[in-house]
Design a protein around this motif. Structure first.
Motif, PDB file in Angstrom:
ATOM      1  N   SER A  13       0.835  -1.199   0.000  1.00  0.00           N
ATOM      2  CA  SER A  13       0.000   0.000   0.000  1.00  0.00           C
ATOM      3  C   SER A  13       0.873   1.253   0.000  1.00  0.00           C
ATOM      4  O   SER A  13       0.610   2.198  -0.742  1.00  0.00           O
ATOM      5  CB  SER A  13      -0.936   0.006   1.208  1.00  0.00           C
ATOM      6  OG  SER A  13      -1.691   1.195   1.225  1.00  0.00           O
ATOM      7  N   HIS A  16       2.216   1.874  -3.346  1.00  0.00           N
ATOM      8  CA  HIS A  16       1.203   2.198  -4.351  1.00  0.00           C
ATOM      9  C   HIS A  16       0.481   3.523  -4.118  1.00  0.00           C
ATOM     10  O   HIS A  16      -0.452   3.842  -4.861  1.00  0.00           O
ATOM     11  CB  HIS A  16       0.171   1.074  -4.425  1.00  0.00           C
ATOM     12  CG  HIS A  16       0.715  -0.197  -4.991  1.00  0.00           C
ATOM     13  ND1 HIS A  16      -0.042  -1.340  -5.087  1.00  0.00           N
ATOM     14  CD2 HIS A  16       1.929  -0.513  -5.501  1.00  0.00           C
ATOM     15  CE1 HIS A  16       0.689  -2.306  -5.615  1.00  0.00           C
ATOM     16  NE2 HIS A  16       1.885  -1.828  -5.875  1.00  0.00           N
ATOM     17  N   GLN A  17       0.894   4.305  -3.125  1.00  0.00           N
ATOM     18  CA  GLN A  17       0.184   5.547  -2.812  1.00  0.00           C
ATOM     19  C   GLN A  17       0.079   6.481  -4.025  1.00  0.00           C
ATOM     20  O   GLN A  17      -0.973   7.055  -4.281  1.00  0.00           O
ATOM     21  CB  GLN A  17       0.845   6.281  -1.639  1.00  0.00           C
ATOM     22  CG  GLN A  17       0.608   5.615  -0.292  1.00  0.00           C
ATOM     23  CD  GLN A  17      -0.855   5.579   0.099  1.00  0.00           C
ATOM     24  OE1 GLN A  17      -1.489   6.606   0.315  1.00  0.00           O
ATOM     25  NE2 GLN A  17      -1.424   4.382   0.191  1.00  0.00           N
ATOM     26  N   TYR A  20      -2.474   5.061  -6.431  1.00  0.00           N
ATOM     27  CA  TYR A  20      -3.830   5.256  -5.917  1.00  0.00           C
ATOM     28  C   TYR A  20      -4.273   6.701  -6.131  1.00  0.00           C
ATOM     29  O   TYR A  20      -5.400   6.963  -6.547  1.00  0.00           O
ATOM     30  CB  TYR A  20      -3.933   4.927  -4.429  1.00  0.00           C
ATOM     31  CG  TYR A  20      -3.651   3.506  -4.045  1.00  0.00           C
ATOM     32  CD1 TYR A  20      -3.782   2.457  -4.956  1.00  0.00           C
ATOM     33  CD2 TYR A  20      -3.244   3.183  -2.759  1.00  0.00           C
ATOM     34  CE1 TYR A  20      -3.526   1.145  -4.588  1.00  0.00           C
ATOM     35  CE2 TYR A  20      -2.992   1.876  -2.384  1.00  0.00           C
ATOM     36  CZ  TYR A  20      -3.121   0.861  -3.302  1.00  0.00           C
ATOM     37  OH  TYR A  20      -2.867  -0.430  -2.923  1.00  0.00           O
ATOM     38  N   LYS A  21      -3.371   7.634  -5.832  1.00  0.00           N
ATOM     39  CA  LYS A  21      -3.705   9.051  -5.978  1.00  0.00           C
ATOM     40  C   LYS A  21      -4.061   9.360  -7.435  1.00  0.00           C
ATOM     41  O   LYS A  21      -5.067  10.007  -7.710  1.00  0.00           O
ATOM     42  CB  LYS A  21      -2.534   9.915  -5.509  1.00  0.00           C
ATOM     43  CG  LYS A  21      -2.851  11.391  -5.504  1.00  0.00           C
ATOM     44  CD  LYS A  21      -1.702  12.197  -4.938  1.00  0.00           C
ATOM     45  CE  LYS A  21      -2.095  13.665  -4.884  1.00  0.00           C
ATOM     46  NZ  LYS A  21      -1.053  14.485  -4.292  1.00  0.00           N
ATOM     47  N   THR A 139      -9.156   8.577   1.708  1.00  0.00           N
ATOM     48  CA  THR A 139      -9.020   7.234   1.137  1.00  0.00           C
ATOM     49  C   THR A 139      -7.561   6.803   1.146  1.00  0.00           C
ATOM     50  O   THR A 139      -7.247   5.663   1.529  1.00  0.00           O
ATOM     51  CB  THR A 139      -9.595   7.197  -0.294  1.00  0.00           C
ATOM     52  OG1 THR A 139     -10.976   7.567  -0.232  1.00  0.00           O
ATOM     53  CG2 THR A 139      -9.454   5.823  -0.919  1.00  0.00           C
ATOM     54  N   LEU A 140      -6.674   7.695   0.742  1.00  0.00           N
ATOM     55  CA  LEU A 140      -5.242   7.359   0.726  1.00  0.00           C
ATOM     56  C   LEU A 140      -4.740   7.057   2.128  1.00  0.00           C
ATOM     57  O   LEU A 140      -4.043   6.066   2.348  1.00  0.00           O
ATOM     58  CB  LEU A 140      -4.428   8.491   0.095  1.00  0.00           C
ATOM     59  CG  LEU A 140      -4.639   8.704  -1.401  1.00  0.00           C
ATOM     60  CD1 LEU A 140      -3.969   9.985  -1.865  1.00  0.00           C
ATOM     61  CD2 LEU A 140      -4.138   7.505  -2.200  1.00  0.00           C
ATOM     62  N   SER A 143      -6.001   3.726   3.311  1.00  0.00           N
ATOM     63  CA  SER A 143      -5.367   2.581   2.639  1.00  0.00           C
ATOM     64  C   SER A 143      -4.046   2.193   3.287  1.00  0.00           C
ATOM     65  O   SER A 143      -3.549   1.095   3.071  1.00  0.00           O
ATOM     66  CB  SER A 143      -5.160   2.866   1.150  1.00  0.00           C
ATOM     67  OG  SER A 143      -4.107   3.794   0.948  1.00  0.00           O
ATOM     68  N   LEU A 153      -9.057  -0.711  -3.337  1.00  0.00           N
ATOM     69  CA  LEU A 153      -8.288   0.123  -4.274  1.00  0.00           C
ATOM     70  C   LEU A 153      -7.497  -0.722  -5.281  1.00  0.00           C
ATOM     71  O   LEU A 153      -7.444  -0.377  -6.454  1.00  0.00           O
ATOM     72  CB  LEU A 153      -7.342   1.061  -3.520  1.00  0.00           C
ATOM     73  CG  LEU A 153      -7.971   2.300  -2.906  1.00  0.00           C
ATOM     74  CD1 LEU A 153      -6.934   3.077  -2.116  1.00  0.00           C
ATOM     75  CD2 LEU A 153      -8.599   3.179  -3.971  1.00  0.00           C
ATOM     76  N   GLU A 154      -6.898  -1.787  -4.790  1.00  0.00           N
ATOM     77  CA  GLU A 154      -6.139  -2.657  -5.699  1.00  0.00           C
ATOM     78  C   GLU A 154      -7.053  -3.204  -6.794  1.00  0.00           C
ATOM     79  O   GLU A 154      -6.701  -3.220  -7.970  1.00  0.00           O
ATOM     80  CB  GLU A 154      -5.485  -3.815  -4.932  1.00  0.00           C
ATOM     81  CG  GLU A 154      -4.246  -3.426  -4.189  1.00  0.00           C
ATOM     82  CD  GLU A 154      -3.083  -3.055  -5.092  1.00  0.00           C
ATOM     83  OE1 GLU A 154      -2.724  -3.824  -6.005  1.00  0.00           O
ATOM     84  OE2 GLU A 154      -2.518  -1.947  -4.883  1.00  0.00           O
ATOM     85  N   ARG A 157      -8.159  -0.362  -9.189  1.00  0.00           N
ATOM     86  CA  ARG A 157      -7.029   0.092 -10.001  1.00  0.00           C
ATOM     87  C   ARG A 157      -6.731  -0.852 -11.162  1.00  0.00           C
ATOM     88  O   ARG A 157      -6.441  -0.408 -12.259  1.00  0.00           O
ATOM     89  CB  ARG A 157      -5.805   0.221  -9.090  1.00  0.00           C
ATOM     90  CG  ARG A 157      -4.627   0.930  -9.660  1.00  0.00           C
ATOM     91  CD  ARG A 157      -3.526   1.060  -8.618  1.00  0.00           C
ATOM     92  NE  ARG A 157      -2.993  -0.207  -8.202  1.00  0.00           N
ATOM     93  CZ  ARG A 157      -2.103  -0.913  -8.907  1.00  0.00           C
ATOM     94  NH1 ARG A 157      -1.671  -0.498 -10.054  1.00  0.00           N
ATOM     95  NH2 ARG A 157      -1.650  -2.056  -8.442  1.00  0.00           N
TER      96      ARG A 157
END
Length: 160
Positions: A13, A16-17, A20-21, A139-140, A143, A153-154, A157
């Motif tokens: 996570s 992957h920030q 995700y953003k 959300t970020l 996560s 999110l994964e 995405r």
């Protein structure tokens, strides 16, 4: 849905920030909202909150006036006493718990006020509502400590 590996999810996570953003900024809101109910349900089938409780251990919900009234009554306390005993005002002027972990979290990760818990707790982790897109900063952050948000999110995405 693709199978999301939950091993070392915290590390992944964090890595992957940025992804995700970018995803949250560009996502088709309607498409995401259509996917959320099934992803939310799937995540809760795979992940047991009682094994984690990171939210209760490290963060506080906002305690709004209706929450304070309901919880005080549930505990048989006067509202003022409840506030003095358990809450403090944060920098945004919201009531939050004084201490971490949450004083209502038991050693077994069960909540002693679950039936009367704050609305924020009831709604968390917001993986079945538009908060996931409307409030990307929340959300970020979520996560990074909630495996359910990571899982959703994964999946979002990779299934764009």
């Amino acid at each position: 849905m693709s199978e999301v590996n939950l091993d070392h999810w915290e590390k992944r996570s964090a890595e992957h920030q940025k992804l995700y953003k970018q995803f949250l900024q560009r996502a088709d809101k309607n498409k995401v909202l259509k996917q959320l109910p099934s992803l939310h349900e799937e995540a809760f089938e795979k992940i047991d909150c009682l094994q984690c409780a990171n939210c209760c251990k490290n963060y506080s919900p906002r305690f709004k006036t209706p929450d304070i009234k309901r919880i005080s009554k549930f505990l048989g306390m006067k509202e003022g006493t409840f506030i003095e005993t358990y809450l403090t005002l944060d920098t945004e002027g919201d009531y939050v718990v004084r201490s971490k972990p949450c004083p209502f979290l038991g050693a077994d990760n069960f909540c002693s006020i679950y039936e009367a818990r704050p609305s924020d707790c009831h709604r968390f982790p917001y993986t079945d509502e538009d908060v996931i897109i409307k409030r990307p900063a929340i959300t970020l952050k979520n996560s990074t400590f909630c495996p359910i948000v990571f899982y959703v999110l994964e999946n979002l995405r990779v299934t764009k």
